[in-house]
Design an enzyme around this catalytic site. Sequence first.
Site: not given
Ligand SMILES: *Cc1c(COP(=O)(O)O)cnc(C)c1O
Length: 397
Positions: A90, A112, A378
């Site tokens: 993010k 948000e 992610s």
């Molecule tokens: C917020 C988040 C997501 C989901 O958000 P996307 O916009 O779909 O990427 C996925 N993995 C992690 C670790 C997150 O913090």
Amino acid sequence: MTFKNPDEHGYYGEFGGAFIPEMLYPNVKELQENYLEIIGSEAFQTEFRGLLENYVGRETPLYLAKNLSEKYGAKIYLKREDLNHTGAHKINNALGQALLAKRLGKKRIIAETGAGQHGVATATACALLGLECIVYMGEIDIARQAPNVARMEMLGAKVVPATSGSRTLKDAVNEALRDWINNATTTHYIIGSVVGPHPFPDLVARFQSVISEEIKAQLKEISGSENPDYVIACVGGGSNAAGAFYHFVDEEKVKIIAAEAGGHGLQSGQSAATTFLGTTGVLHGSKSLVMQDADGQVTEPHSISAGLDYPGIGPFHANLFAKKRAQFFSINDDEALEAAFELTRAEGIIPALESAHALAVLNKLKFENNNTVVICLSGRGDKDMETYLKALKEITK
Ligand SMILES: *Cc1c(COP(=O)(O)O)cnc(C)c1O
């Protein structure tokens, strides 16, 4: 035809656009008219790339997971977004948008947040760049995400409770949009995923596209070929997936795989698997697939992972789904938990629960021995320890 970017009106096939109240028009128009030129400029790219390298810690490794590879009979690489500063992908977007806001002359940032991850990333970028930061968060989420609320406050952000509706993420978005209408000239809204009115989906996808840009160069160096057979990512709104898919969606031979949160199961009434349960509708300013009832009222989603607990997906992904360019899987809470424990025990990496949904897809695909598979990891699992410990107690009972 390209899947990567929308047309000039912000459409990916039939999805996208800017469905906004008239009072938001000046803000959105200002962005539409300026974003490509600003973020394409050399000065912007130099500053953004410099921060990604020295502040975020990029490039992130593309790690060959030997033990997982052996188990599944393919070369499985993990793109380690979990090693970024603040623990997930993010921050790539939050920094990019904060730099853009400065160039637009905005000194005040709103955002948000659901679980607080995007709020923390935004508060981090604002602390670094000297911007005022206000984060809207559902009253219920504030109560259940105390550590992230504390982080945001320590970083100097003001956390404002959204007290309407279900007092969760979608209500926080509505509060942020209301603020933006009232403070158009001073304020930029840093949206947290590839959702919202045009140009946000394209803007966020471009900032996150550094993920697949790096994967390509890293694969080329490792294997001589820059394209894998599969790229797999989880989809909440879709920003880490858009980033991981970006430079591969127009490469026909690369299979694109998306994992959605099935929650307790597709038929359970407690799910967030939008492509399976959703229909075409408008949510938060763009036309996409949305979970809604017969009257067009958005239904309350459920997922064990807060980051996937969203009743829609971005238009980029809705188009990949409609055109059958990507294959979507629905991963239930228990399957995600199992995949998280598997990665932890096999490789010594505790993933975020969101990322565990992408890992769980490994069980659903049939690989050939020399297949190259890239999974976007992610984020890291520190924030999910309470959930993991609870599951561990259930297992060992
Ligand atoms: C917020 C988040 C997501 C989901 O958000 P996307 O916009 O779909 O990427 C996925 N993995 C992690 C670790 C997150 O913090």
